[in-house]
Scaffold this active site. Structure first.
Site, PDB file in Angstrom:
ATOM      1  N   HIS A   1     -10.495  23.971 -18.598  1.00  0.00           N
ATOM      2  CA  HIS A   1     -10.294  22.324 -18.514  1.00  0.00           C
ATOM      3  C   HIS A   1      -9.158  21.683 -19.806  1.00  0.00           C
ATOM      4  O   HIS A   1      -9.532  20.385 -19.732  1.00  0.00           O
ATOM      5  CB  HIS A   1     -11.194  21.834 -18.250  1.00  0.00           C
ATOM      6  CG  HIS A   1     -11.858  22.826 -17.128  1.00  0.00           C
ATOM      7  ND1 HIS A   1     -13.312  23.226 -17.900  1.00  0.00           N
ATOM      8  CD2 HIS A   1     -11.935  22.986 -15.661  1.00  0.00           C
ATOM      9  CE1 HIS A   1     -13.484  24.197 -16.459  1.00  0.00           C
ATOM     10  NE2 HIS A   1     -12.638  23.833 -15.618  1.00  0.00           N
TER      11      HIS A   1
HETATM   12  S1  FES Z   1     -13.175  22.638 -20.898  1.00  0.00           S
HETATM   13 FE1  FES Z   1     -14.546  23.175 -19.200  1.00  0.00          FE
HETATM   14  S2  FES Z   1     -15.217  25.058 -20.124  1.00  0.00           S
HETATM   15 FE2  FES Z   1     -14.267  24.128 -21.273  1.00  0.00          FE
END
Ligand code: FES
Length: 201
Positions: free
Chosen positions: A158
């Site tokens: 993410h």
């Molecule tokens: S940014 Fe979501 S698991 Fe690392």
């Protein structure tokens, strides 16, 4: 998404493995260190792991294992150490004040988050949902990273970013810095992960 803490070894590895496939070009596989003491069975039960860090060159990362989790050991270059303060204004917790008992032992509550500035020792699991961030040690602009990137880690799941002290940048999904596990140096080249002077006292 469940609020279950990401501290189950099995679940962690499932998530980390699934995310690892998304890392793509540029990821450099780092072999796991096999020469641990004590036995694999004892280690799995949480016993401290002794790691030989001799021969590590500046800029290299090795991966150990404790309680089923990867522990990164990065020998930082003088340039990487010097660049750390440049990140402070962009970090969510530059002084590692959050959850100190969980994430940062007292001896790592400093700019480099380490006992020796040269060596970073952190659990290589993103504090968002448990993916394994990838190395992005090269400074400078590149995909998914800011123009003034000083080097660190990018979580491919993410987009959370961490500097080369494992400190998370502001406004990212990951809420916290990477965990510094209890550790201590037995000698210049022998590192004990899972125990420190406090826990021995
Ligand atoms: S940014 Fe979501 S698991 Fe690392």
């Amino acid at each position: 998404m469940s609020d279950t803490p990401v501290d189950s070894a099995k679940r962690t590895w499932l998530i980390a493995s699934s995310c690892a496939g998304a890392i793509g070009a540029g990821f450099v596989a780092v072999p796991f260190v096999r020469s641990f003491e004590p036995s694999e069975r004892a280690k799995a039960a949480g016993a401290p792991a002794e790691v030989d860090i001799s021969g590590r060159k500046p800029g290299e990362k090795m991966v150990a294992e404790r309680r089923g989790k990867p522990v990164w050991i990065v020998r930082r270059t003088p340039e990487q150490i010097a660049a750390l303060p440049k990140n402070d204004a962009e970090l969510a917790d530059p002084q590692s004040k959050r959850k100190p008992d969980e994430l940062t032992p007292a001896y790592a509550r400093n700019e480099a988050r380490s006992i020796k500035p040269e060596y970073l020792v952190v659990v290589g699991i993103c504090t968002h949902l448990g993916c394994s961030p990838s190395d992005k040690f090269q400074p400078g602009p590149q995909p998914s990273l800011p123009e003034d990137w000083q080097g660190g880690f990018l979580c491919p799941c993410h987009g959370s970013t961490f500097d080369v002290a494992g400190r998370v940048f502001k406004n990212k999904p990951a809420p916290d810095n990477l965990e510094v596990p209890p550790h201590m140096y037995l000698s210049d080249n022998r590192l004990l992960i899972g125990e420190d002077k406090n826990s021995k006292a």
